[in-house]
Scaffold this active site. Structure first.
Site, PDB file in Angstrom:
ATOM      1  N   HIS A 188       6.570   5.220  -4.904  1.00 56.65           N
ATOM      2  CA  HIS A 188       7.357   4.078  -4.448  1.00 56.65           C
ATOM      3  C   HIS A 188       8.552   4.489  -3.602  1.00 56.65           C
ATOM      4  CE1 HIS A 188      10.538   1.015  -4.772  1.00 56.65           C
ATOM      5  NE2 HIS A 188       9.534   0.164  -4.653  1.00 56.65           N
ATOM      6  N   HIS A 234       1.121  -3.450 -11.438  1.00 57.27           N
ATOM      7  CA  HIS A 234       2.142  -2.981 -10.494  1.00 57.27           C
ATOM      8  C   HIS A 234       2.418  -1.491 -10.659  1.00 57.27           C
ATOM      9  CE1 HIS A 234       6.605  -2.966  -9.261  1.00 57.27           C
ATOM     10  NE2 HIS A 234       5.927  -3.159  -8.150  1.00 57.27           N
TER      11      HIS A 234
HETATM   12  O1  G3P Z   1       3.765  -5.480  -3.783  1.00 60.33           O
HETATM   13  C1  G3P Z   1       5.124  -5.757  -3.863  1.00 60.33           C
HETATM   14  C2  G3P Z   1       5.701  -5.179  -5.093  1.00 60.33           C
HETATM   15  O2  G3P Z   1       5.216  -3.908  -5.335  1.00 60.33           O
HETATM   16  C3  G3P Z   1       7.174  -5.200  -5.068  1.00 60.33           C
HETATM   17  O3  G3P Z   1       7.673  -4.230  -4.260  1.00 60.33           O
HETATM   18  O4  G3P Z   1       9.356  -2.504  -4.298  1.00 60.33           O
HETATM   19  O5  G3P Z   1       7.788  -2.705  -6.237  1.00 60.33           O
HETATM   20  O6  G3P Z   1       6.958  -1.908  -4.052  1.00 60.33           O
HETATM   21  P1  G3P Z   1       7.957  -2.754  -4.753  1.00 60.33           P
HETATM   22 MG    MG Z   2       4.821  -1.911  -4.378  1.00 57.14          MG
END
Ligand code: G3P
Ligand code: MG
Length: 237
Positions: A48, A6
């Site tokens: 982000h 992530h």
């Molecule tokens: O892919 C979804 C995950 O990344 C959660 O969302 O807010 O971290 O981009 P965010």
């Molecule tokens: Mg994301």
């Protein structure tokens, strides 16, 4: 399970930086998840938030108000740890160059707000095809209209619908949007065995975000969840 790092290996390096992506390449992750926005001068960059305050030494300035050259003057690493001082905001193109010669897959999450740019999707697709990595890329977003656009531009695109709300009749929605959905990405706390079953009955994968607790990861694995978007559940070579 299919492991997605992530924002890169963001538990170990500053999120959405080349350092975090290089770290992910050294891990057992199958895929890198990253967030893409458009600069004032129309360049897809990886970040982000809609502004640079949280992850740089800049103030609350919006990405869509800054050119790439202006964005590149800020430090995106020192907030995480002094050892990452000097990290710059990556362009999507720089990340594609990084992964071009390896097997790493990419989950490109389309971000927008407070404005919705006209041509982010076209620019992202152009870059993905320029580097010939389309077979290794999926596109996801909370904004499903952006995914509808990507699907219209490229019928072979793997589309992942991200959900942060617990919809009633989720699959009535999924069945009706006119997209051949590759995967759904619900927040983990909304996932049920029935949801997983209904997705699998349609040939749709279930990837969940954002899970860092090994016991919880096992619980969802046992439930049949296909993929995990995680900051920390990575093993390093
Ligand atoms: O892919 C979804 C995950 O990344 C959660 O969302 O807010 O971290 O981009 P965010
Ligand atoms: Mg994301």
């Amino acid at each position: 399970m299919f492991i997605m790092a992530h924002r890169g290996a963001s538990g170990f390096a500053p999120e959405n930086t080349m350092a975090a992506f290089k770290k992910a390449l050294e891990s057992d992750a199958d895929c890198i998840e990253l967030d893409v926005r458009l600069t004032k001068d129309g360049v897809p960059v990886v970040i982000h938030d809609s502004h640079i305050k949280r992850t740089s030494n800049g103030g609350k300035q919006f990405i869509h108000d800054l050119t790439l050259a202006e964005l590149k003057t800020y430090d995106f690493g020192a907030w995480f740890s002094p050892e990452y001082t000097g990290e710059r905001i990556p362009t999507l193109e720089e990340v594609l160059q990084l992964i071009q010669s390896c097997e790493m897959q990419l989950n490109i999450e389309i971000k927008n707000g407070p404005i919705i740019p006209d041509d982010l999707e076209e620019k992202v697709l152009d870059l993905v095809y320029k580097y010939n990595v389309n077979h290794r890329v999926m596109y996801s977003s909370f904004d499903h209209m952006r995914l509808q656009k990507i699907y219209a531009l490229d019928r072979t695109a793997k589309i992942g619908l991200v959900f942060h709300i617990n919809l009633i009749n989720l699959f009535s929605y999924v069945d009706r949007i006119g997209i051949d959905v590759f995967s759904i990405h619900p927040n983990y706390f909304y996932i049920t065995s029935d949801m997983v079953q209904q997705a699998h009955n349609r040939g749709i994968k279930v990837n969940t975000y954002t899970l860092d607790d090994p016991a919880w990861a096992k619980k969802y694995k046992d439930m049949g969840v296909d993929g995990l978007i995680t900051n920390r559940l990575l093993n390093f070579n």
